[in-house]
Design a protein around this motif. Structure first.
Motif, PDB file in Angstrom:
ATOM      1  N   THR A 118       1.572   6.929  -6.613  1.00  0.00           N
ATOM      2  CA  THR A 118       0.425   7.751  -7.006  1.00  0.00           C
ATOM      3  C   THR A 118       0.694   9.217  -6.708  1.00  0.00           C
ATOM      4  O   THR A 118       0.437  10.090  -7.543  1.00  0.00           O
ATOM      5  N   GLU A 119       1.247   9.503  -5.540  1.00  0.00           N
ATOM      6  CA  GLU A 119       1.520  10.893  -5.163  1.00  0.00           C
ATOM      7  C   GLU A 119       2.544  11.553  -6.083  1.00  0.00           C
ATOM      8  O   GLU A 119       2.326  12.672  -6.546  1.00  0.00           O
ATOM      9  N   ARG A 158       2.053   1.839  -3.580  1.00  0.00           N
ATOM     10  CA  ARG A 158       0.945   2.345  -4.401  1.00  0.00           C
ATOM     11  C   ARG A 158       0.671   3.814  -4.088  1.00  0.00           C
ATOM     12  O   ARG A 158       0.525   4.633  -5.003  1.00  0.00           O
ATOM     13  N   ARG A 159       0.622   4.140  -2.822  1.00  0.00           N
ATOM     14  CA  ARG A 159       0.348   5.527  -2.410  1.00  0.00           C
ATOM     15  C   ARG A 159       1.490   6.461  -2.827  1.00  0.00           C
ATOM     16  O   ARG A 159       1.255   7.532  -3.387  1.00  0.00           O
ATOM     17  N   SER A 160       2.740   6.057  -2.583  1.00  0.00           N
ATOM     18  CA  SER A 160       3.888   6.905  -2.918  1.00  0.00           C
ATOM     19  C   SER A 160       3.990   7.148  -4.423  1.00  0.00           C
ATOM     20  O   SER A 160       4.199   8.285  -4.862  1.00  0.00           O
ATOM     21  N   ALA A 162       0.834  -1.204   0.000  1.00  0.00           N
ATOM     22  CA  ALA A 162       0.000   0.000   0.000  1.00  0.00           C
ATOM     23  C   ALA A 162       0.869   1.254   0.000  1.00  0.00           C
ATOM     24  O   ALA A 162       0.528   2.255  -0.635  1.00  0.00           O
TER      25      ALA A 162
END
Length: 136
Positions: A22-23, A18-20, A15
């Motif tokens: 995406t950012e 995915r978050r990093s 996760a």
């Protein structure tokens, strides 16, 4: 006349990754992360309504590994794929296999310090997406 954004999908069981990703990608004009998934099975289902222009793909994941998914993508719906894996920095064999199967780029990621790594390496990731989007 505006051009359509490059649509990106991220497949990684972490996760945080995915978050990093995406950012850092979402901050770039002309790029749009259209989704993410924790494994290739979920990814394929989520990508059906809007297929991406570029896929970020990890190698070690549950349900199906990234190399198997890369093979499946290239056979069924060829799409520029960027492999992003901690294994990439450790295995020349993995890197060569990914390229031979159709990956347009193979990027190594560390096992620790992921958020800082992605921020520091943002230019390389952005350039990889641009190059991948232009690949056939």
């Amino acid at each position: 006349m505006t051009t359509a954004p490059i649509r990106i999908f991220i497949v990684d069981d972490s996760a945080l990754v995915r978050r990093s990703l995406t950012e850092i990608i979402s901050r770039e004009p002309g790029f749009k992360v259209i989704g993410s998934a924790e494994d290739p099975i979920a990814a394929e289902r989520k990508m059906q309504p809007e297929w991406p222009d570029v896929i970020f793909l990890d190698v070690e994941m549950p349900k199906m590994d990234g190399i198997t998914f890369l093979t499946k993508i290239m056979r069924e719906r060829p799409t520029p794929v960027i492999i992003c894996s901690s294994l990439a920095g450790k295995s020349q064999e993995l890197t060569m296999r990914a390229f031979s199967l159709g990956a347009v780029e193979v990027l190594a990621k560390p096992e620790l310090g992921l958020a800082d790594f992605f921020e520091a390496q943002r230019p390389a990731f952005i350039e990889a997406v641009r190059a991948a989007a232009g690949a056939k």
